[in-house]
Design an enzyme around this catalytic site. Structure first.
Site, PDB file in Angstrom:
ATOM      1  N   GLY A  13       3.850   5.507  48.758  1.00 21.02           N
ATOM      2  CA  GLY A  13       3.361   4.287  49.404  1.00 21.02           C
ATOM      3  C   GLY A  13       4.318   3.753  50.458  1.00 21.02           C
ATOM      4  O   GLY A  13       3.894   3.453  51.587  1.00 21.02           O
ATOM      5  N   THR A 128      -2.433  11.673  43.791  1.00 25.57           N
ATOM      6  CA  THR A 128      -2.976  12.988  43.450  1.00 25.57           C
ATOM      7  C   THR A 128      -3.815  12.844  42.190  1.00 25.57           C
ATOM      8  O   THR A 128      -3.329  12.335  41.169  1.00 25.57           O
ATOM      9  CB  THR A 128      -1.819  13.977  43.218  1.00 25.57           C
ATOM     10  OG1 THR A 128      -1.022  13.993  44.409  1.00 25.57           O
ATOM     11  CG2 THR A 128      -2.327  15.363  42.905  1.00 25.57           C
ATOM     12  N   ALA A 218      -4.397  22.359  44.309  1.00 22.34           N
ATOM     13  CA  ALA A 218      -4.234  23.790  44.601  1.00 22.34           C
ATOM     14  C   ALA A 218      -3.004  24.036  45.472  1.00 22.34           C
ATOM     15  O   ALA A 218      -2.257  24.992  45.250  1.00 22.34           O
ATOM     16  CB  ALA A 218      -5.488  24.324  45.288  1.00 22.34           C
ATOM     17  N   CYS A 272       5.939  16.089  40.648  1.00 18.80           N
ATOM     18  CA  CYS A 272       4.544  16.508  40.866  1.00 18.80           C
ATOM     19  C   CYS A 272       4.179  17.933  40.486  1.00 18.80           C
ATOM     20  O   CYS A 272       3.103  18.150  39.937  1.00 18.80           O
ATOM     21  CB  CYS A 272       4.170  16.237  42.312  1.00 18.80           C
ATOM     22  SG  CYS A 272       4.155  14.466  42.650  1.00 18.80           S
ATOM     23  N   ARG A 429      21.656  27.485  43.025  1.00 21.67           N
ATOM     24  CA  ARG A 429      20.863  27.358  44.259  1.00 21.67           C
ATOM     25  C   ARG A 429      21.247  28.392  45.316  1.00 21.67           C
ATOM     26  O   ARG A 429      20.722  28.350  46.429  1.00 21.67           O
ATOM     27  CB  ARG A 429      21.062  25.948  44.846  1.00 21.67           C
ATOM     28  CG  ARG A 429      20.554  24.832  43.961  1.00 21.67           C
ATOM     29  CD  ARG A 429      19.044  24.820  43.891  1.00 21.67           C
ATOM     30  NE  ARG A 429      18.531  23.688  43.140  1.00 21.67           N
ATOM     31  CZ  ARG A 429      17.267  23.309  43.170  1.00 21.67           C
ATOM     32  NH1 ARG A 429      16.387  23.969  43.882  1.00 21.67           N
ATOM     33  NH2 ARG A 429      16.861  22.300  42.457  1.00 21.67           N
TER      34      ARG A 429
END
Ligand code: NAD
Ligand code: UGA
Length: 462
Positions: A13, A128, A218, A272, A429
Site C-alpha cells: 500500500g 493477492t 501463478a 508471499c 548466497r
C-alpha cells in the site's frame, strides 16, 4: 480530481500509492490503516519500511496529494476508487489451516466499504487473493440496501521488496482484470488511466477477473519454482563436483529459459512465495486436482529441505557439533535491500542452530528489529549485533544468509584473526570470493560448489 483511497499501509500500500501520487498530481491519494503506529511512521521521517528511493518519493508528495490516516470510515465515504491492500496470510485455524488464505481482513474491509459508502465506487483488489474472490467481494458489496453499485477490479501487484519503487515506476507489466460488462469495462478503464500516466499502454494487460487473480498466484509459483529448481540442482552439484554457478549460467544462456532468478541459495523467503503457493495448492485440492496440487507443493517442500540441509551441512562440517559454539549469522532480511524478515531463511537457520544449542549472533544493516519481533519467544536466546565485525569476534563460523553487498566488502582477513580456529564460513548466497577466503585460512562452504578446506580429508559437506 479523483479521490483514490488505499486500505492497508503495508509493504504494498505505501510504495504503490506513493508512486501513483507522484505520477498523478491531479488525483488525491489517501492511505489508511488500522495500525496507528504505522500511520504515524508514514507521517514521520522514519518510514515504517526500508525501500531504496521510497523516502524521497514520499517526502516529495506527502501533504500535497498523498496523505496517511487512521480515519478509515471517513475516507471510504469520500473515495471514488478504493484499492484494498490488506494482508492475506495463510490461515492458521479451521478449514484449510496451513494452506488456504485467511480472508478475514479482506472481508472486514468489504463490509466496512458498504457501511460507509454513500456513492458508487470502484473497488480494486490489490492484495493477492484466491481465484474467484472477486465474486464473493461483489456479493458482499452489492447486497447493500442503499441501491449502490460497486464494480470490482483485480489489479494484482508484482513489485518485489528491495526494488519496489523501480518495479512500480518501470513495471514489466500492469495487470488489470474486470467484468466484461459495460460497467466492468468502464471501471477497468479508470484503473488503466491511472497507470497510463507513466506506463506505456503495451505494458498494461487487461483480462477477465479470474485470469487476473490466478495470474498473480501463478507468477509467484513460477518464480519460486525456479529457485527451488536451481537449489535442487545445487544439491546434486555438491555431490558430483559440478559448480551451480556455472550450471546456472549454462542453463540461463538458453533464451527459452532466461538467466534471471537462477541464483542458488539457502532458500527463498518473504511473506508471499510460500503462502501463495500453499494457497494455489489448496485451490487445486478444492477443485479435485490432487496431482496438480502435489506438483506445486513440492516447490515449498524443496525450499524447506534447502533451509534445513544448510544447517545440517554446517553441523557435519564443524565436526558434527555446533553446541556452545558462537556462530555469526550475516543477514536476517529475507533478501538484500529490505528490512523485512517475514519467512526469512536466515531466521529458519537461526532457529535450527538454536535447536543444535549453538550461540547465535545475528547481524544485519536494516533488519535486526524486525528479526527480533519475528523470532518471538526465542529472541531472548539470540544476540543482536549491528556490527558484523563484532558479531564475528570469537565465532567458530559465519553463516551468510542475506546477500547484502556490504557483506562482500568486509575485511575478512581482519575478521579471521578475531575468530576461533579452524574458522568456517558458509556462504548461503554465493556472494563471497571463496578462493580469497580460503587463502586467508577459512574453510569455505558455498551452495552447490565443492568445499574449499584446509583439512587433508575434509568431512563431507553433507
Ligand atoms: P502488510 O502486512 O505489510 O500490510 C497490510 C496492512 O493492512 C497492515 O498494515 C494492516 O494493519 C492493514 N490492515 C489489515 N486490515 C485492515 C483494515 N480492516 N483496515 C485498514 N487496514 C488494515 O502486507 P503487504 O506485504 O503490504 O501485503 C498486502 C497484500 O499484497 C498481500 O495480499 C500480499 O500477498 C500482497 N503482495 C505483497 C507484496 C510484498 O512484496 N510484500 C507484493 C505483492 C503483493
Ligand atoms: C516476490 C516476486 O518477485 C514479486 O513479483 C511479487 O510481487 C512478490 O513476491 C509478492 O507477491 O510478494 P519478493 O518476495 O519481494 O517478490 O522478492 P524476490 O526477489 O522474488 O525474492 C524472493 C526470495 O527468493 C528471496 O528470499 C530471494 O533471496 C530468493 N531468491 C530469489 C533466490 O534465492 N534466488 C533467486 O535467484 C531469486
Amino acid at each position: 480530481m479523483t479521490n483514490i483511497l488505499c486500505i492497508g499501509a503495508g509493504f504494498v500500500g505505501g510504495p504503490t500509492m506513493a508512486v501513483i501520487a507522484k505520477h498523478c498530481p491531479e488525483h488525491c491519494v489517501v492511505v489508511v490503516d488500522i495500525n496507528a503506529e504505522k500511520i504515524a511512521a508514514w507521517q514521520s521521517d522514519q518510514l515504517p519500511i526500508y525501500e531504496p528511493g521510497l523516502k524521497e518519493i514520499v517526502l516529495g508528495v506527502r501533504g500535497k496529494n498523498l496523505f496517511f490516516s487512521t480515519e478509515v470510515d471517513r475516507h471510504i465515504t469520500e473515495a471514488d476508487i478504493i484499492f484494498v491492500s490488506v494482508n492475506t496470510p495463510t490461515k492458521t485455524f479451521g478449514q484449510g489451516a496451513g494452506r488456504a488464505a485467511d480472508l478475514q481482513y479482506w472481508e472486514k474491509t468489504a463490509r466496512q466499504i458498504v457501511e460507509n459508502s454513500t456513492s458508487p465506487k470502484i473497488v480494486v483488489e490489490k492484495s493477492t487473493l484466491p481465484v474467484r474472490t472477486a465474486e464473493a467481494m461483489e456479493r458482499i458489496l452489492n447486497s447493500n440496501e442503499k441501491g449502490l453499485f460497486f464494480d470490482v477490479v483485480s489489479n494484482p501487484e508484482f513489485l518485489a521488496e528491495g526494488t519496489a519503487v523501480d518495479d512500480m515506476r518501470n513495471p514489466d507489466r500492469v495487470l488489470i482484470g474486470g467484468r466484461q460488462t459495460p460497467s466492468g469495462q468502464k471501471a477497468m478503464q479508470a484503473i488503466v488511466d491511472i497507470f497510463a500516466h507513466w506506463v506505456e499502454c503495451e505494458r498494461i494487460i487487461t483480462t477477465n477477473l479470474w485470469s487476473s487473480e490466478l495470474s498473480k498466484l501463478a507468477a509467484n509459483a513460477f518464480l519460486a519454482q525456479r529457485v527451488s529448481s536451481i537449489n535442487a540442482i545445487a544439491n546434486l552439484c555438491e555431490k558430483t563436483g559440478a559448480d551451480v554457478t556455472e550450471v546456472a549460467h549454462a542453463i540461463g544462456a538458453d533464451s527459452r529459459v532466461g538467466s534471471r532468478f537462477l541464483r542458488a541459495s539457502v532458500g527463498f523467503g518473504g511473506s508471499c512465495f510460500k503462502k501463495d503457493i500453499l494457497n494455489l495448492v489448496y485451490l487445486c485440492e478444492f477443485y479435485g486436482l490432487y496431482e496438480v496440487a502435489e506438483y506445486w507443493e513440492q516447490v515449498v517442500k524443496m525450499n524447506e529441505y534447502q533451509q534445513a540441509s544448510f544447517v545440517s551441512k554446517m553441523v557435519t562440517a564443524m565436526f558434527n557439533t555446533v553446541a556452545s559454539k558462537r556462530i555469526a549469522v550475516f543477514g536476517t532480511a529475507f533478501k538484500a535491500h529490505t528490512s523485512d524478515t517475514r519467512e526469512s531463511p536466515a531466521l529458519a537457520v537461526c532457529r535450527e542452530l538454536l535447536d543444535e544449542h549453538a550461540q547465535v549472533v545475528l547481524t544485519d544493516p536494516y533488519a535486526l528489529e524486525s528479526a527480533r519481533a519475528d523470532l518471538g519467544a526465542v529472541a531472548d536466546q539470540v544476540t543482536f549485533e549491528p556490527d558484523p565485525y563484532a558479531a564475528a569476534q570469537g565465532a567458530h563460523a559465519i553463516a551468510l544468509a542475506t546477500e547484502w553487498p556490504q557483506f562482500a566488502e568486509l575485511d575478512y582477513a581482519a575478521i579471521y584473526e578475531t575468530m576461533v580456529h579452524p574458522a568456517f564460513i558458509f556462504d548461503g548466497r554465493n556472494i563471497l570470493d571463496h578462493k580469497a577466503l580460503h587463502a586467508i585460512g577459512f574453510n569455505v562452504y558455498a551452495i552447490g560448489k565443492p568445499p574449499l578446506t584446509h583439512f587433508e580429508n575434509p568431512l563431507p559437506a553433507a
